[in-house]
Design a protein around this motif. Structure first.
Motif, PDB file in Angstrom:
ATOM      1  N   UNK A  65       2.146  -2.432  -6.099  1.00  0.00           N
ATOM      2  CA  UNK A  65       3.013  -3.566  -5.758  1.00  0.00           C
ATOM      3  C   UNK A  65       4.219  -3.589  -6.697  1.00  0.00           C
ATOM      4  N   UNK A  66       3.993  -3.335  -7.972  1.00  0.00           N
ATOM      5  CA  UNK A  66       5.095  -3.286  -8.940  1.00  0.00           C
ATOM      6  C   UNK A  66       6.084  -2.168  -8.604  1.00  0.00           C
ATOM      7  N   UNK A  67       5.554  -0.995  -8.250  1.00  0.00           N
ATOM      8  CA  UNK A  67       6.427   0.123  -7.852  1.00  0.00           C
ATOM      9  C   UNK A  67       7.232  -0.237  -6.610  1.00  0.00           C
ATOM     10  N   UNK A  68       6.585  -0.866  -5.638  1.00  0.00           N
ATOM     11  CA  UNK A  68       7.280  -1.285  -4.419  1.00  0.00           C
ATOM     12  C   UNK A  68       8.428  -2.235  -4.769  1.00  0.00           C
ATOM     13  N   UNK A  69       8.138  -3.225  -5.615  1.00  0.00           N
ATOM     14  CA  UNK A  69       9.161  -4.205  -5.996  1.00  0.00           C
ATOM     15  C   UNK A  69      10.327  -3.535  -6.712  1.00  0.00           C
ATOM     16  N   UNK A  70      10.016  -2.607  -7.594  1.00  0.00           N
ATOM     17  CA  UNK A  70      11.057  -1.897  -8.331  1.00  0.00           C
ATOM     18  C   UNK A  70      11.902  -1.038  -7.388  1.00  0.00           C
ATOM     19  N   UNK A 113       4.947  -3.912   6.552  1.00  0.00           N
ATOM     20  CA  UNK A 113       4.720  -5.351   6.649  1.00  0.00           C
ATOM     21  C   UNK A 113       6.026  -6.119   6.476  1.00  0.00           C
ATOM     22  N   UNK A 114       6.831  -5.706   5.515  1.00  0.00           N
ATOM     23  CA  UNK A 114       8.118  -6.362   5.298  1.00  0.00           C
ATOM     24  C   UNK A 114       9.019  -6.201   6.519  1.00  0.00           C
ATOM     25  N   UNK A 115       8.956  -5.068   7.160  1.00  0.00           N
ATOM     26  CA  UNK A 115       9.760  -4.844   8.353  1.00  0.00           C
ATOM     27  C   UNK A 115       9.437  -5.832   9.469  1.00  0.00           C
ATOM     28  N   UNK A 116       8.211  -6.248   9.554  1.00  0.00           N
ATOM     29  CA  UNK A 116       7.795  -7.215  10.562  1.00  0.00           C
ATOM     30  C   UNK A 116       7.963  -8.662  10.096  1.00  0.00           C
ATOM     31  N   UNK A 146      10.154 -11.036  -3.159  1.00  0.00           N
ATOM     32  CA  UNK A 146       9.283 -11.932  -2.401  1.00  0.00           C
ATOM     33  C   UNK A 146       7.924 -11.295  -2.120  1.00  0.00           C
ATOM     34  N   UNK A 147       7.530 -10.378  -3.002  1.00  0.00           N
ATOM     35  CA  UNK A 147       6.224  -9.716  -2.902  1.00  0.00           C
ATOM     36  C   UNK A 147       5.589  -9.771  -4.284  1.00  0.00           C
ATOM     37  N   UNK A 148       4.307 -10.057  -4.324  1.00  0.00           N
ATOM     38  CA  UNK A 148       3.620 -10.074  -5.609  1.00  0.00           C
ATOM     39  C   UNK A 148       2.134  -9.779  -5.430  1.00  0.00           C
ATOM     40  N   UNK A 149       1.463  -9.616  -6.544  1.00  0.00           N
ATOM     41  CA  UNK A 149       0.036  -9.316  -6.572  1.00  0.00           C
ATOM     42  C   UNK A 149      -0.683 -10.414  -7.335  1.00  0.00           C
ATOM     43  N   UNK A 150      -1.822 -10.835  -6.833  1.00  0.00           N
ATOM     44  CA  UNK A 150      -2.636 -11.845  -7.509  1.00  0.00           C
ATOM     45  C   UNK A 150      -4.076 -11.381  -7.579  1.00  0.00           C
ATOM     46  N   UNK A 151      -4.581 -11.250  -8.783  1.00  0.00           N
ATOM     47  CA  UNK A 151      -5.997 -10.936  -8.935  1.00  0.00           C
ATOM     48  C   UNK A 151      -6.774 -12.243  -8.781  1.00  0.00           C
ATOM     49  N   UNK A 152      -7.876 -12.160  -8.077  1.00  0.00           N
ATOM     50  CA  UNK A 152      -8.702 -13.330  -7.821  1.00  0.00           C
ATOM     51  C   UNK A 152      -9.925 -13.319  -8.736  1.00  0.00           C
ATOM     52  N   UNK A 153     -10.498 -14.491  -8.959  1.00  0.00           N
ATOM     53  CA  UNK A 153     -11.722 -14.517  -9.765  1.00  0.00           C
ATOM     54  C   UNK A 153     -12.865 -13.819  -9.034  1.00  0.00           C
ATOM     55  N   UNK A 154     -13.636 -13.051  -9.770  1.00  0.00           N
ATOM     56  CA  UNK A 154     -14.801 -12.383  -9.186  1.00  0.00           C
ATOM     57  C   UNK A 154     -15.863 -13.434  -8.880  1.00  0.00           C
ATOM     58  N   UNK A 200       2.359   1.174  -0.843  1.00  0.00           N
ATOM     59  CA  UNK A 200       3.810   0.992  -0.750  1.00  0.00           C
ATOM     60  C   UNK A 200       4.270   1.138   0.690  1.00  0.00           C
ATOM     61  N   UNK A 201       3.768   2.121   1.387  1.00  0.00           N
ATOM     62  CA  UNK A 201       4.117   2.325   2.792  1.00  0.00           C
ATOM     63  C   UNK A 201       3.709   1.118   3.634  1.00  0.00           C
ATOM     64  N   UNK A 202       2.515   0.604   3.375  1.00  0.00           N
ATOM     65  CA  UNK A 202       2.039  -0.572   4.104  1.00  0.00           C
ATOM     66  C   UNK A 202       2.938  -1.787   3.832  1.00  0.00           C
ATOM     67  N   UNK A 203       3.322  -1.997   2.577  1.00  0.00           N
ATOM     68  CA  UNK A 203       4.192  -3.123   2.248  1.00  0.00           C
ATOM     69  C   UNK A 203       5.552  -2.996   2.932  1.00  0.00           C
TER      70      UNK A 203
END
Length: 100
Positions: A41-46, A13-16, A52-60, A7-10
Motif C-alpha cells: 500500500x505504501x509503494x502504491x501511494x508513493x 480498484x481506483x479506476x472503478x 486517499x488510500x491507506x492500510x489499517x491493521x486490525x486487532x487480532x 498494487x495492481x489490484x489497488x
C-alpha cells in the motif's frame, strides 16, 4: 510478486472508484501478511501519489471471544468497529468528503 499483485489490484480498484477513500483493513485472524500489505500500500501511494488510500491493521481476535469454528466473535467485531470508526473519523476530519 504478492506486493505487485496488491498494487495492481489497488490501481484497478481506483479506476472503478476514482474519488473513494480506500482503506485496506486486515488482521482479525492473524497478522502474518500485514508487513507485506502495508509495504505494498505504501509503494502504491508513493508510485501514484494517491493520498486517499491507506492500510489499517486490525486487532487480532481474542480466543476467549471466538464464535463458531474459531471465527472472531461479537466482542472482536465491536473492538474492530471502534478501530475503524476512529480511523475513518480522523480521515474525514482532515479531508474533503468526496460526496460533496
Amino acid at each position: 510478486r504478492f506486493e505487485e499483485s496488491v498494487i495492481s489490484f489497488l490501481k484497478k480498484l481506483r479506476g472503478y472508484n476514482e474519488k473513494a477513500y480506500i482503506l485496506w483493513a486486515y488482521g482479525m485472524c492473524d497478522h502474518r501478511m500485514a508487513p507485506y500489505l502495508d509495504n505494498a500500500v505504501s509503494k502504491y501511494k508513493e508510485e501514484t501519489k494517491d493520498g486517499r488510500v491507506d492500510f489499517q491493521i486490525l486487532p487480532v481476535a481474542v480466543p476467549m471471544w471466538n464464535g463458531c469454528n474459531e471465527h472472531p466473535g461479537e466482542k472482536d467485531h465491536q473492538l474492530t468497529a471502534q478501530v475503524l470508526i476512529h480511523r475513518l473519523e480522523s480521515f474525514f476530519k482532515n479531508h474533503e468528503y468526496y460526496g460533496k
